[in-house]
Design a protein around this motif. Sequence first.
Motif, short mmCIF file in Angstrom:
data_model
loop_
_atom_site.label_atom_id
_atom_site.label_comp_id
_atom_site.label_asym_id
_atom_site.label_seq_id
_atom_site.Cartn_x
_atom_site.Cartn_y
_atom_site.Cartn_z
N THR A 1 -0.43 -24.59 14.95
CA THR A 1 1.03 -24.59 15.06
C THR A 1 1.68 -24.99 13.75
O THR A 1 2.67 -24.38 13.31
N TYR A 2 1.12 -26.00 13.09
CA TYR A 2 1.64 -26.43 11.80
C TYR A 2 1.55 -25.32 10.76
O TYR A 2 2.51 -25.05 10.03
N VAL A 3 0.41 -24.64 10.72
CA VAL A 3 0.24 -23.54 9.76
C VAL A 3 1.20 -22.40 10.09
O VAL A 3 1.79 -21.78 9.20
N VAL B 1 4.01 -20.55 7.78
CA VAL B 1 4.09 -19.09 7.58
C VAL B 1 5.48 -18.59 7.95
O VAL B 1 6.05 -17.71 7.27
N GLU B 2 6.06 -19.13 9.02
CA GLU B 2 7.41 -18.74 9.42
C GLU B 2 8.41 -19.00 8.29
O GLU B 2 9.32 -18.21 8.05
N GLN B 3 8.24 -20.11 7.60
CA GLN B 3 9.14 -20.44 6.51
C GLN B 3 9.04 -19.45 5.36
O GLN B 3 9.99 -19.28 4.60
N ARG B 4 7.88 -18.82 5.25
CA ARG B 4 7.69 -17.85 4.17
C ARG B 4 8.16 -16.46 4.54
O ARG B 4 8.83 -15.77 3.76
N ILE B 5 7.80 -15.99 5.77
CA ILE B 5 8.05 -14.59 6.13
C ILE B 5 8.97 -14.45 7.33
O ILE B 5 9.33 -13.33 7.70
#
Length: 479
Positions: free
Chosen positions: A247-249, A253-257
């Motif tokens: 979930t943390y990862v 990833v959400e913050q990037r894409i």
Amino acid sequence: MTKGLRSYHTLDKDLGRITHAEAAQRYAFRPVWWLGLGSLALVLGIFLSVGIAGTHASTIGLGAGLIVAGWLGLAIGSNDVANSLGPAVGAGAIGLLPGLIMVAIAEIGGASLAGGAVTTRLASGLFDFEGLTTGPAAPIAMLSALIATAIWITAATGIGLPVSTSHSMVGGIAGAGVTAFGLYSVDWQALGLIASVWIVAPLISATVAGALLVYLRSRIIDAKDRQEAARFYIPLVGAAMCGLFATYVAILVEQRIGGRLALPVGIGSTLLGFVVMRRFLEAELAASGGKASVKRIFRPALLVAVIMMGFAHGANDVGNIAGPLTVMLSGPALAQTGTVPLFVLAAAGAAIALGTLLFGRRLVVMVGSGITRLNAGRAFCVSLATALVVLTSSSLGLPVSTTHVAVGGIFGVGFAREWMDRRKNKRRAPLPAEETRRRLLIRRSHVATISVAWVITVPLTALLGAGLCLVFLAFSGLD
């Protein structure tokens, strides 16, 4: 010493193994040390032959910075890999080559996805933003901090003093910043926060590791039917680790894409982690002939902790390389945008991973196979606690020493074990006075070593960074 008192040896035995591991670390680090001397000599030769003045100043400075940053990446990757992989290899949880590859990939992932906060803190969070927008002083200050850190790491390793790259870089940046921008341009409150975290982080790691040991020992190790208890609790613990980490990862990833990945990824990883952990555990129990040894029980969970440790290490230590390089590449723009280029994080992470792959084998073999610090159960508690503390620090943009946090976890596990032993057998005979003094000396010596390294590193690298920055500014005509 009677058998009834033998359990009190655990913490001191683990601390003794750290001492041997540090000696092995210095021996295994020797090829990287020689490479560091060569890198410093090359940088000196560049400055002497071409000079840092004139139209070539920025190109020369960037080239020198890349050389030193590359060596620091190799040094970080080779020197710290034993913290995460040594216990797992020693416990037989994973083979050496697959373990090195797995940790290297995790370090690149941690650096690329979670390394931005620490990098931004080191690149622009220690100075007044307006001070960074005036001329090329910022890149020169960062070049000075890089070289000062490399000099100190090389010298300290040569004399056998265990020092932290993070501590060295913070000291170098502070000293160079004072020279380049003045005493009042440095954010002393931010420096004080970082220094306080260096003290608090090992204490938190000790508390978390000790609490984990108390819980797992009461629920599994001391259970009437250890095998059945392991079947119930280990998959649950493994599923929680997999779900929370995934979930943390996914959030990173959400913050990037963009997108909404956290919830489905977290649920899926939790379920998958439970199934896989249960199957691995059953295989381990079957291979042991029904003897639920601690080594067999904790192998699968320890493997997940290794991945988390590698990710956390990459996320936190990448700032020591990417922070200065970002300023040298982006210049004053970083102070205004606060954006760290992804390629800088990935390249710095790759340098750390390369150090792990090229030079980590020697150290892991010595530490993991010959002088393993901890058994699988205690190693799991320390690894998980260290990963959680380092990941939290990375999310807050606070550089910490992974080794110091891990040592804090070892103290926590040792003290928790002794507390449980005394509570279980209150009639235990007291230790002889000589033995009590010996153990106090052993434990104090490790605290003293860490404290001395911490106290010496920051002022020395600050002086080195300030002196180098003064020289470079003079050659550049900016003083």
